[in-house]
Design a protein around this motif. Sequence first.
Motif, PDB file in Angstrom:
ATOM      1  N   ALA A  37       1.025  -7.608  -8.703  1.00 39.03           N
ATOM      2  CA  ALA A  37       0.590  -7.272  -7.292  1.00 39.03           C
ATOM      3  C   ALA A  37       1.618  -6.662  -6.512  1.00 39.03           C
ATOM      4  CB  ALA A  37       0.271  -8.520  -6.642  1.00 39.03           C
ATOM      5  N   MET A  41       1.679  -2.962  -4.631  1.00 34.49           N
ATOM      6  CA  MET A  41       1.653  -2.888  -3.157  1.00 34.49           C
ATOM      7  C   MET A  41       2.739  -1.993  -2.778  1.00 34.49           C
ATOM      8  SD  MET A  41      -0.965  -4.560  -1.893  1.00 34.49           S
ATOM      9  CE  MET A  41      -0.286  -4.594  -0.054  1.00 34.49           C
ATOM     10  N   LEU A  66      -4.021 -10.495  -3.377  1.00 31.08           N
ATOM     11  CA  LEU A  66      -3.932  -9.102  -3.251  1.00 31.08           C
ATOM     12  C   LEU A  66      -5.228  -8.568  -2.744  1.00 31.08           C
ATOM     13  CD1 LEU A  66      -2.352  -6.539  -3.893  1.00 31.08           C
ATOM     14  CD2 LEU A  66      -3.037  -6.718  -6.475  1.00 31.08           C
TER      15      LEU A  66
END
Lengths: 204, 511
Positions: A37, A41, A66
């Motif tokens: 995740a 990001m 997420l």
Amino acid sequence: MAAEQRVYIVDDDRDVADAMSMLLESTGLQTRLYASAQDFMQQDVSQLAGCVVLDVRMPNINGLELQQEIRRDNPNLPVVFVSGHGDVPIAVQAMKNGALEFLQKPFRDQEFIDCVYRALNLNNEALNHRNRVSSIQARIDSLTKREYEIMHLITAGNLTKVIADKLNISPRTVEIHRARTMEKMQAKTLAQLVQMVVEAENHA
Amino acid sequence: MQEGTDIIMDYLELPKPIALVLDAAGNIEHLSADACTLLGYSPQELLGVNWISLCLPDSWQLKTKAIFDHLANHSDGEPEQYIYPIMAKNGDRFMFSWHSEARRDPGGAFIGSITTGIKIRDNVLQDKNSLLQSAARNQAVLDNAIEAIISIDNGGTITHINNTTERIFGYSEDELIGTNIALLLPEITLSDQRDISHYLQPENNHQFGVNREVKARHKDGSSVPIELTVAEISIAGVRSFTGIMRDISERKLSEARLKQSKEEVQQARDHLAHLDRLHIASEMSTGIAHELNQPLTAISMYAQACRNLIKNGKSDDALLPTLARIDKQAQRAGDIIRNIRSLMDKQTPHHQLTDINALIENTIELAQVDMHCKAIIFECQLSPDLPMMEIVLGQIQQVILNLIRNACDAMADNHVTDKRITIISENSPPGFVTIRVRDRGTGIDREHADKLFQAFYSTKSHGMGMGLAISHSIISNHGGDMSINHDYTAGAEIAFTLPLMPELGEPAHGS
């Protein structure tokens, strides 16, 4: 479908991620792989187009967490969950949070492909809708204060004579403003104008 | 001087014989004068009186009566010689050596006896007595021994047995004396019979007195397990042997029972260990299913990708790498199943030579199936010079897995930032290998430490509290030990040892 659409695959299992990517690419799609995740990001999520395929269970930040981040940054980016676990509570939560689909491994490949295409279409529609709304908004912004006033009175169903009385101007002047407004809004019929105003209002 | 002369006189004194004539009933018909003087009776007091009743101490009367009865009933004319004491009127006792002959009428009927006796000097009596007593004592010892004691000559012929022999083998003394020992010890082969010592000396080992177990035969044909000790006696160049045989059927039976109950305990233990493994497996089943789903899903998708590539007319060059990946995934699924199978194995546990370090690494992989263990960093400090160990693979894997899972649980708390498990293998102490599992969790309170290895003791909200108890029992059963290392303070450390040589007393059970 917009050319820049991609399928973003977030799965800590490298092999499965690779297989998903290969399958989707064999149907002509473009993919990007992320092992976590955090990796995903690191980019500006709000600028992404396409859809996200998320593994539910990942170390540190899991799929559900997420999903929330994505929804906040880019609500038009559909999320498809894949899971090796029959976690009903997690599936329910994911769907409540707006996931497009929750696929359980092993799933049928066609099901997966269909699902991704559906997500991409949805994203496409959302993007088109967003573009359309922003163009309507731009037209609305180009109206004068008087034209804007008259547009709302028209779409509320008032006749020219009533508007003239309300604004204390001549019906003739109302007609001129009305013609200008329809022209600026690129509306051929009153119905089209009504629809545009509703769309813009809904979005605002 | 006077005293010295008396002693000499005492030794020089010739024993005065006394004579005694009895009728058929044992009453005194005639008695020599010396006898009357010695006994302190007048001849009138003695004549016609029963000799045995009047003049013998009570304790000797029955025995002596038997001698006279024997004299009366055996017409072969053999005289009887024996020793018994007589008692004077004043209670004094004198030991006499007696010689009795039967008096018979011309028809051969017993009409009485003529007896002569010589007084035995006291010290002679004592010597003789103690000799008799010691012989009697020896016989009593022999007869009451719990072992059969059999003497044989050099040819194996039985010359003497004790009572116990009759009891153990079911033969009477008459049946055995003069018979070859092979009757009782059928393991003696014909060639051995020529020189019995060959058989009796195990492996020509000249150390006698060494116990060994042999199979003897009872009169009824049944086999009697005995423990045999042989003593050799050589007199004037003639060898003879005394065998001491202890009936060990009882011992064999209890040994067998002990073995059986040990086996039953072992089976129960194995069963419990297996239940715990199933329990772990069922707890891990979600993880295992997930772990298997991964390669299966990947295979399916690669295969579909291949189909799509073919449909789109892509060349083989694009297909081959994909096919290779399918292969790799199938391999991966197989590895998972192999790793789990030893955990689920219901087969009777058997020892096998195992590389402990490889086992540790496989077990970490298996543990990581579980989500809780996935976010944890595993560190191995494995000794490169560990020998191969003979262990029950699935059980030791279960122990390591239990310890890893406990360590993961201990660090499940979000406060723990350094989620690391360290597994150490050491080639020490001498004769053992030590494996340590360290976590960086909350550690183990000393108050819990005592109960940690007890069954049904758990500080966790889930779990049966069986894992550590069973692990502990598995390690003990392997001859090792499991303990908490309180010196390690960064978390908890549980260490266990395994012996390089499995215990000799506990052979690989079930194999």
